[in-house]
Design a protein around this motif. Sequence first.
Motif, short mmCIF file in Angstrom:
data_model
loop_
_atom_site.label_atom_id
_atom_site.label_comp_id
_atom_site.label_asym_id
_atom_site.label_seq_id
_atom_site.Cartn_x
_atom_site.Cartn_y
_atom_site.Cartn_z
N ILE A 31 12.40 7.03 -3.80
CA ILE A 31 11.98 7.67 -2.42
C ILE A 31 10.55 7.25 -2.31
CG2 ILE A 31 14.07 9.09 -2.64
CD1 ILE A 31 11.87 11.36 -3.20
N ASP A 32 10.16 7.47 -1.00
CA ASP A 32 8.73 7.62 -0.67
C ASP A 32 8.08 8.77 -1.36
OD1 ASP A 32 6.36 8.15 1.28
OD2 ASP A 32 6.95 6.15 1.95
N ASN A 33 6.75 8.66 -1.70
CA ASN A 33 6.02 9.66 -2.62
C ASN A 33 5.50 10.51 -1.81
OD1 ASN A 33 5.56 10.58 -5.41
ND2 ASN A 33 3.38 9.62 -5.02
N ARG A 34 5.40 10.18 -0.43
CA ARG A 34 4.54 11.24 0.29
C ARG A 34 5.56 12.44 0.68
NH1 ARG A 34 4.18 12.06 5.71
NH2 ARG A 34 1.99 12.90 6.56
N GLY A 45 0.75 -1.17 0.03
CA GLY A 45 0.00 0.00 -0.05
C GLY A 45 0.76 1.37 0.21
N ARG A 46 2.19 1.10 0.23
CA ARG A 46 3.27 2.19 0.34
C ARG A 46 3.07 2.80 -1.38
NH1 ARG A 46 8.46 0.72 2.74
NH2 ARG A 46 7.74 -1.36 1.67
N GLN A 47 3.38 4.24 -1.59
CA GLN A 47 3.76 4.62 -2.79
C GLN A 47 5.15 4.91 -2.59
OE1 GLN A 47 1.20 7.87 -4.36
NE2 GLN A 47 -0.49 6.95 -3.52
N VAL A 48 5.72 4.98 -3.94
CA VAL A 48 7.19 5.02 -4.06
C VAL A 48 7.16 6.01 -5.36
CG1 VAL A 48 7.68 2.84 -5.34
CG2 VAL A 48 9.28 4.17 -4.19
#
Length: 125
Positions: free
Chosen positions: A67-70, A51-54
């Motif tokens: 990197i993390d997209n947040r 569920g994470r966005q990259v």
Amino acid sequence: MTTQIVETAQIVETAQDTRTIQLADGDGWLTVCDRALLTPGRGVAALLPDGRQVALFVDRAGRAYAIDNRDPFTGAYVLSRGLVGSAGGRPFVASPLLKQRFDLETGACLDDDDVSVPVFPVRGD
């Protein structure tokens, strides 16, 4: 039952001539996208199985970054749409919202020492 051993010690430095981009995932590698989807200087967002966005980037030399997209300043998932540049030879992406810059290799915010985003080990295969 077949057992497959995957070598994780050999990291490919550039993604220029590879077919896929992979992220470290526990003891193995997760294929995220085709290399052809990445354009130097532009980001692409990918949704991971957990569920994470990259946010994925490739520079003009073919090096891939993830990197993390947040954006930690706004909570919006927008870093993949940021402006890519370099400062002192270090690649960064600037958030499209408030323009804070994040080092693509370390995730450190170049404008606030107390803030960073997670980075993901990347390889081309």
